[in-house]
Design an enzyme around this catalytic site. Structure first.
Site, PDB file in Angstrom:
ATOM      1  N   HIS A 195      -6.030  25.299   4.212  1.00 38.36           N
ATOM      2  CA  HIS A 195      -4.604  25.634   4.245  1.00 38.36           C
ATOM      3  C   HIS A 195      -3.784  24.442   3.780  1.00 38.36           C
ATOM      4  CE1 HIS A 195      -4.633  23.405   8.016  1.00 38.36           C
ATOM      5  NE2 HIS A 195      -5.578  24.202   8.461  1.00 38.36           N
TER       6      HIS A 195
HETATM    7  P1  TYD Z   1      -6.018  24.966  12.359  1.00 43.15           P
HETATM    8  O1  TYD Z   1      -4.866  24.057  12.097  1.00 43.15           O
HETATM    9  O2  TYD Z   1      -6.214  26.120  11.425  1.00 43.15           O
HETATM   10  O3  TYD Z   1      -7.362  24.094  12.419  1.00 43.15           O
HETATM   11  P2  TYD Z   1      -8.192  23.346  11.271  1.00 43.15           P
HETATM   12  O4  TYD Z   1      -7.218  22.851  10.232  1.00 43.15           O
HETATM   13  O5  TYD Z   1      -8.903  22.239  11.994  1.00 43.15           O
HETATM   14  O6  TYD Z   1      -9.149  24.344  10.699  1.00 43.15           O
HETATM   15  O7  TYD Z   1      -5.914  25.477  13.861  1.00 43.15           O
HETATM   16  C1  TYD Z   1      -6.971  26.217  14.459  1.00 43.15           C
HETATM   17  C2  TYD Z   1      -6.363  27.040  15.593  1.00 43.15           C
HETATM   18  O8  TYD Z   1      -5.823  26.168  16.590  1.00 43.15           O
HETATM   19  C3  TYD Z   1      -5.235  27.955  15.137  1.00 43.15           C
HETATM   20  O9  TYD Z   1      -5.364  29.183  15.849  1.00 43.15           O
HETATM   21  C4  TYD Z   1      -3.999  27.256  15.581  1.00 43.15           C
HETATM   22  C5  TYD Z   1      -4.431  26.454  16.783  1.00 43.15           C
HETATM   23  N1  TYD Z   1      -3.693  25.173  16.932  1.00 43.15           N
HETATM   24  C6  TYD Z   1      -2.789  25.008  17.963  1.00 43.15           C
HETATM   25  O10 TYD Z   1      -2.565  25.920  18.781  1.00 43.15           O
HETATM   26  N2  TYD Z   1      -2.132  23.819  18.091  1.00 43.15           N
HETATM   27  C7  TYD Z   1      -2.333  22.799  17.226  1.00 43.15           C
HETATM   28  O11 TYD Z   1      -1.706  21.705  17.373  1.00 43.15           O
HETATM   29  C8  TYD Z   1      -3.259  22.985  16.143  1.00 43.15           C
HETATM   30  C9  TYD Z   1      -3.513  21.896  15.143  1.00 43.15           C
HETATM   31  C10 TYD Z   1      -3.913  24.191  16.038  1.00 43.15           C
END
Ligand code: TYD
Length: 136
Positions: free
Chosen positions: A51
């Site tokens: 993303h």
């Molecule tokens: P995501 O940012 O997509 O993780 P990565 O980039 O490591 O793959 O986040 C994964 C899940 O966690 C998504 O459902 C959103 C949640 N999340 C939070 O609730 N708070 C946060 O601060 C972060 C970074 C993610």
């Protein structure tokens, strides 16, 4: 033009006998810190991320282990970074598409400029590649 990702060297205080402290404070960072989160126990077969963000800027640090980060900026510039030092961070600016892969015991710390907001995410790659090349 969008600003691309960049490596940041944090100060390293200490020595091999006693170990080290690395530190970052707001006056040495490219943005004001509003959130710190960390990622751990990610299986080696998993690629996280996939993303970009409209407003979020963040610095990734492999505080333990090794992280491979693949990035792409609007316009198509693709880069690959290997983070394996707790005194080095990778600044991911806004609009930077990123994918991360972790070694088994790695711990990734993220220092971010804004609170978590799902509507700040661009999760659809087809939407990302339609972003204009030049920053408005
Ligand atoms: P995501 O940012 O997509 O993780 P990565 O980039 O490591 O793959 O986040 C994964 C899940 O966690 C998504 O459902 C959103 C949640 N999340 C939070 O609730 N708070 C946060 O601060 C972060 C970074 C993610």
């Amino acid at each position: 033009m969008y600003k691309g990702p960049a490596l940041i060297e944090f100060p390293r205080i200490g020595n091999t006998m006693q170990g080290y402290i690395s530190v970052s404070e707001n006056d040495t960072l490219p943005f004001e810190v509003n959130r710190v989160y960390w990622t751990y126990y990610t299986p080696e077969s998993i690629r996280r991320g996939g993303h970009a963000h409209y407003e979020l800027e963040q610095i990734l640090v492999a505080v333990a282990g090794k992280i491979i980060v693949e990035t792409e900026m609007p316009g198509g510039l693709k880069e690959r970074f290997i983070l394996e030092s707790p005194s080095v961070g990778l600044l991911l600016p806004k609009f930077c598409w990123h994918v991360m892969q972790y070694t088994h015991s790695s711990v990734q710390m993220c220092i971010a400029n804004i609170a978590y907001e799902e509507r700040d995410y661009i999760r659809d790659y087809n939407e990302f590649i339609k972003l204009p090349f030049a920053e408005k």
